[in-house]
Design a protein around this motif. Sequence first.
Motif, PDB file in Angstrom:
ATOM      1  N   ARG A  99       0.823  -1.217   0.000  1.00  0.00           N
ATOM      2  CA  ARG A  99       0.000   0.000   0.000  1.00  0.00           C
ATOM      3  C   ARG A  99       0.856   1.266   0.000  1.00  0.00           C
ATOM      4  NH1 ARG A  99      -5.608  -0.423   2.624  1.00  0.00           N
ATOM      5  NH2 ARG A  99      -6.220  -2.564   2.168  1.00  0.00           N
ATOM      6  N   GLY A 100       2.161   1.094  -0.147  1.00  0.00           N
ATOM      7  CA  GLY A 100       3.051   2.246  -0.167  1.00  0.00           C
ATOM      8  C   GLY A 100       3.209   2.924   1.176  1.00  0.00           C
ATOM      9  N   LEU A 101       3.133   2.150   2.257  1.00  0.00           N
ATOM     10  CA  LEU A 101       3.263   2.690   3.604  1.00  0.00           C
ATOM     11  C   LEU A 101       4.659   2.420   4.154  1.00  0.00           C
ATOM     12  CD1 LEU A 101      -0.225   1.637   5.018  1.00  0.00           C
ATOM     13  CD2 LEU A 101       0.498   3.932   4.354  1.00  0.00           C
ATOM     14  N   TYR A 102       5.197   3.391   4.869  1.00  0.00           N
ATOM     15  CA  TYR A 102       6.578   3.321   5.350  1.00  0.00           C
ATOM     16  C   TYR A 102       6.610   3.519   6.871  1.00  0.00           C
ATOM     17  CZ  TYR A 102       7.453   3.932   0.386  1.00  0.00           C
ATOM     18  OH  TYR A 102       7.450   3.783  -0.979  1.00  0.00           O
ATOM     19  N   PRO A 103       6.711   2.457   7.633  1.00  0.00           N
ATOM     20  CA  PRO A 103       6.644   2.571   9.091  1.00  0.00           C
ATOM     21  C   PRO A 103       7.995   2.849   9.759  1.00  0.00           C
ATOM     22  CG  PRO A 103       6.787   0.278   8.507  1.00  0.00           C
ATOM     23  CD  PRO A 103       6.774   1.050   7.207  1.00  0.00           C
ATOM     24  N   ILE A 104       7.918   3.188  11.029  1.00  0.00           N
ATOM     25  CA  ILE A 104       9.073   3.239  11.913  1.00  0.00           C
ATOM     26  C   ILE A 104       8.875   2.108  12.923  1.00  0.00           C
ATOM     27  CG2 ILE A 104      10.296   4.569  13.677  1.00  0.00           C
ATOM     28  CD1 ILE A 104       8.132   6.399  11.216  1.00  0.00           C
ATOM     29  N   ILE A 105       9.917   1.344  13.188  1.00  0.00           N
ATOM     30  CA  ILE A 105       9.811   0.186  14.082  1.00  0.00           C
ATOM     31  C   ILE A 105      10.377   0.535  15.456  1.00  0.00           C
ATOM     32  CG2 ILE A 105      10.249  -2.277  14.317  1.00  0.00           C
ATOM     33  CD1 ILE A 105       8.806  -1.386  11.674  1.00  0.00           C
ATOM     34  N   HIS A 106       9.573   0.316  16.490  1.00  0.00           N
ATOM     35  CA  HIS A 106      10.044   0.480  17.866  1.00  0.00           C
ATOM     36  C   HIS A 106      10.504  -0.872  18.400  1.00  0.00           C
ATOM     37  CE1 HIS A 106       8.537   4.604  19.040  1.00  0.00           C
ATOM     38  NE2 HIS A 106       8.006   4.448  17.837  1.00  0.00           N
ATOM     39  N   VAL A 141      18.366  -0.187   8.536  1.00  0.00           N
ATOM     40  CA  VAL A 141      18.523  -1.485   7.872  1.00  0.00           C
ATOM     41  C   VAL A 141      18.142  -1.344   6.403  1.00  0.00           C
ATOM     42  CG1 VAL A 141      18.070  -2.808   9.985  1.00  0.00           C
ATOM     43  CG2 VAL A 141      16.164  -2.224   8.461  1.00  0.00           C
ATOM     44  N   GLU A 142      18.584  -2.292   5.593  1.00  0.00           N
ATOM     45  CA  GLU A 142      18.270  -2.254   4.165  1.00  0.00           C
ATOM     46  C   GLU A 142      16.817  -2.643   3.898  1.00  0.00           C
ATOM     47  OE1 GLU A 142      20.124  -1.262   1.498  1.00  0.00           O
ATOM     48  OE2 GLU A 142      21.469  -0.498   3.058  1.00  0.00           O
ATOM     49  N   ASN A 143      16.324  -3.597   4.664  1.00  0.00           N
ATOM     50  CA  ASN A 143      14.979  -4.120   4.420  1.00  0.00           C
ATOM     51  C   ASN A 143      14.403  -4.658   5.726  1.00  0.00           C
ATOM     52  OD1 ASN A 143      12.665  -5.547   3.601  1.00  0.00           O
ATOM     53  ND2 ASN A 143      13.621  -6.204   1.678  1.00  0.00           N
ATOM     54  N   TYR A 144      13.244  -4.150   6.112  1.00  0.00           N
ATOM     55  CA  TYR A 144      12.603  -4.613   7.343  1.00  0.00           C
ATOM     56  C   TYR A 144      12.363  -6.127   7.338  1.00  0.00           C
ATOM     57  CZ  TYR A 144      11.357   0.206   8.697  1.00  0.00           C
ATOM     58  OH  TYR A 144      11.374   1.527   9.069  1.00  0.00           O
ATOM     59  N   LEU A 145      12.126  -6.682   6.156  1.00  0.00           N
ATOM     60  CA  LEU A 145      11.814  -8.112   6.053  1.00  0.00           C
ATOM     61  C   LEU A 145      13.016  -8.988   6.395  1.00  0.00           C
ATOM     62  CD1 LEU A 145       9.618  -8.062   2.827  1.00  0.00           C
ATOM     63  CD2 LEU A 145       8.850  -8.280   5.200  1.00  0.00           C
ATOM     64  N   GLU A 146      14.199  -8.382   6.487  1.00  0.00           N
ATOM     65  CA  GLU A 146      15.395  -9.136   6.857  1.00  0.00           C
ATOM     66  C   GLU A 146      15.680  -9.093   8.360  1.00  0.00           C
ATOM     67  OE1 GLU A 146      18.495  -7.488   4.458  1.00  0.00           O
ATOM     68  OE2 GLU A 146      17.585  -8.140   2.560  1.00  0.00           O
ATOM     69  N   ILE A 147      14.854  -8.355   9.100  1.00  0.00           N
ATOM     70  CA  ILE A 147      15.039  -8.265  10.556  1.00  0.00           C
ATOM     71  C   ILE A 147      14.851  -9.634  11.192  1.00  0.00           C
ATOM     72  CG2 ILE A 147      14.016  -7.358  12.694  1.00  0.00           C
ATOM     73  CD1 ILE A 147      13.484  -4.749  11.250  1.00  0.00           C
ATOM     74  N   LYS A 148      15.754 -10.006  12.065  1.00  0.00           N
ATOM     75  CA  LYS A 148      15.686 -11.318  12.726  1.00  0.00           C
ATOM     76  C   LYS A 148      15.488 -11.197  14.234  1.00  0.00           C
ATOM     77  CE  LYS A 148      18.627 -13.473   9.211  1.00  0.00           C
ATOM     78  NZ  LYS A 148      19.907 -14.173   8.931  1.00  0.00           N
ATOM     79  N   GLU A 149      15.366  -9.948  14.728  1.00  0.00           N
ATOM     80  CA  GLU A 149      15.198  -9.740  16.155  1.00  0.00           C
ATOM     81  C   GLU A 149      13.779 -10.088  16.589  1.00  0.00           C
ATOM     82  OE1 GLU A 149      16.055  -5.837  15.554  1.00  0.00           O
ATOM     83  OE2 GLU A 149      18.197  -6.102  15.304  1.00  0.00           O
ATOM     84  N   ASP A 150      13.635 -10.446  17.852  1.00  0.00           N
ATOM     85  CA  ASP A 150      12.308 -10.805  18.344  1.00  0.00           C
ATOM     86  C   ASP A 150      11.866  -9.877  19.475  1.00  0.00           C
ATOM     87  OD1 ASP A 150      14.081 -11.586  20.248  1.00  0.00           O
ATOM     88  OD2 ASP A 150      13.324 -13.631  20.462  1.00  0.00           O
ATOM     89  N   LYS A 151      12.355  -8.638  19.469  1.00  0.00           N
ATOM     90  CA  LYS A 151      11.985  -7.687  20.519  1.00  0.00           C
ATOM     91  C   LYS A 151      11.306  -6.465  19.911  1.00  0.00           C
ATOM     92  CE  LYS A 151      15.525  -8.968  23.917  1.00  0.00           C
ATOM     93  NZ  LYS A 151      16.606  -8.441  24.785  1.00  0.00           N
ATOM     94  N   ILE A 152      10.368  -6.696  19.005  1.00  0.00           N
ATOM     95  CA  ILE A 152       9.656  -5.609  18.335  1.00  0.00           C
ATOM     96  C   ILE A 152       8.462  -5.192  19.191  1.00  0.00           C
ATOM     97  CG2 ILE A 152       8.339  -4.968  16.286  1.00  0.00           C
ATOM     98  CD1 ILE A 152      10.166  -7.178  14.866  1.00  0.00           C
ATOM     99  N   LEU A 153       8.420  -3.919  19.542  1.00  0.00           N
ATOM    100  CA  LEU A 153       7.371  -3.405  20.414  1.00  0.00           C
ATOM    101  C   LEU A 153       6.198  -2.812  19.650  1.00  0.00           C
ATOM    102  CD1 LEU A 153       9.668  -1.637  23.025  1.00  0.00           C
ATOM    103  CD2 LEU A 153       8.364  -3.739  23.381  1.00  0.00           C
ATOM    104  N   ALA A 154       6.482  -2.157  18.536  1.00  0.00           N
ATOM    105  CA  ALA A 154       5.407  -1.510  17.787  1.00  0.00           C
ATOM    106  C   ALA A 154       5.856  -1.164  16.378  1.00  0.00           C
ATOM    107  CB  ALA A 154       4.949  -0.237  18.504  1.00  0.00           C
ATOM    108  N   VAL A 155       4.901  -1.176  15.468  1.00  0.00           N
ATOM    109  CA  VAL A 155       5.108  -0.714  14.096  1.00  0.00           C
ATOM    110  C   VAL A 155       4.225   0.520  13.943  1.00  0.00           C
ATOM    111  CG1 VAL A 155       4.912  -1.285  11.656  1.00  0.00           C
ATOM    112  CG2 VAL A 155       5.526  -3.070  13.306  1.00  0.00           C
ATOM    113  N   VAL A 156       4.855   1.660  13.638  1.00  0.00           N
ATOM    114  CA  VAL A 156       4.132   2.929  13.624  1.00  0.00           C
ATOM    115  C   VAL A 156       4.143   3.543  12.225  1.00  0.00           C
ATOM    116  CG1 VAL A 156       3.982   5.243  14.614  1.00  0.00           C
ATOM    117  CG2 VAL A 156       4.754   3.335  16.039  1.00  0.00           C
ATOM    118  N   TYR A 157       2.940   3.826  11.725  1.00  0.00           N
ATOM    119  CA  TYR A 157       2.785   4.462  10.419  1.00  0.00           C
ATOM    120  C   TYR A 157       2.262   5.882  10.617  1.00  0.00           C
ATOM    121  CZ  TYR A 157       2.901  -0.326   8.497  1.00  0.00           C
ATOM    122  OH  TYR A 157       3.250  -1.612   8.158  1.00  0.00           O
ATOM    123  N   ALA A 158       2.873   6.845   9.961  1.00  0.00           N
ATOM    124  CA  ALA A 158       2.387   8.222   9.974  1.00  0.00           C
ATOM    125  C   ALA A 158       1.844   8.563   8.591  1.00  0.00           C
ATOM    126  CB  ALA A 158       3.528   9.183  10.342  1.00  0.00           C
TER     127      ALA A 158
END
Length: 277
Positions: A99-106, A141-158
């Motif tokens: 959908r062309g949305l660009y989030p910030i990951i907490h 990071v180059e691509n969010y889909l490559e993130i391997k961490e498991d401590k994601i608190l929130a995905v925020v879209y503005a």
Amino acid sequence: MYKLIAIDLDGTLLDDNKNIPEENLKLLKELIDNGYEVVIATGRRYWSAKQLVKNIDRPMVILANNGNIVRDTKDDQIIIKKYLDLKDFKTLIQEGKERGLYPIIHVDQYEEGIDLIIEMDKAHKKYYNYVAQSEERYKKVENYLEIKEDKILAVVYAGSKEKLESFHFHINERYPNRYSSHIMENIVVADALLEIMNPLGCKWLSLSEYAKEKGIAERQIIAIGDDNNDAQMVKNAGCGIAMKNASERVKKVANIITEKDNNESGVAFELRKILDL
């Protein structure tokens, strides 16, 4: 009767310049010194919230990222943590990209000095100035889909309220019970914010969990807020207070609406009446 007071930051305890007005500051110190449990319940990350309340100069518990991470300021120890499942995170990212949305990951990497993960430059217009130019506690990071961490608190879209509401509805309809989410309206960085988290991630659930551990009943809680992420705790607390400047959704579920707004120390004004201080 009341033992715990949960207070939101932006639009509630803080004025529009992101400071705690003198009357609010004085009252919070008084409450803590008189044995009340004062909890900060905010959508902000822990590091940011801790900086904003440092003038209170008392140990406090902060429910950060809408209750997904709860820490005690005296030693930064984690009391409650709720991370987003990595598979659900990647599903969400893929849906947003389409959908062309660009989030910030907490993320919960406080000890490593990282709170946010971004894909593009922090000044990119798609982030709507959400990431401050002075920000240092982030990782690119180059691509969010490559993130391997498991401590994601929130995905925020503005972005625009209409576009985010459409995505919000789509996610909840297509993936029921996999996420907790809400639209924030009382903000300045964009028309709206969409915050998506662990399905059990909300201020009220974490506040209720914390209160239970302290032996405090829900009827003994006062909760004060102004935006849609405060609605559940304002609705369910023993006394729910909406700020004069609150969203309509919060006002509808509140027991009390303050006479004064966040720039007029509305928190202190109302609590002094309720607690007869």
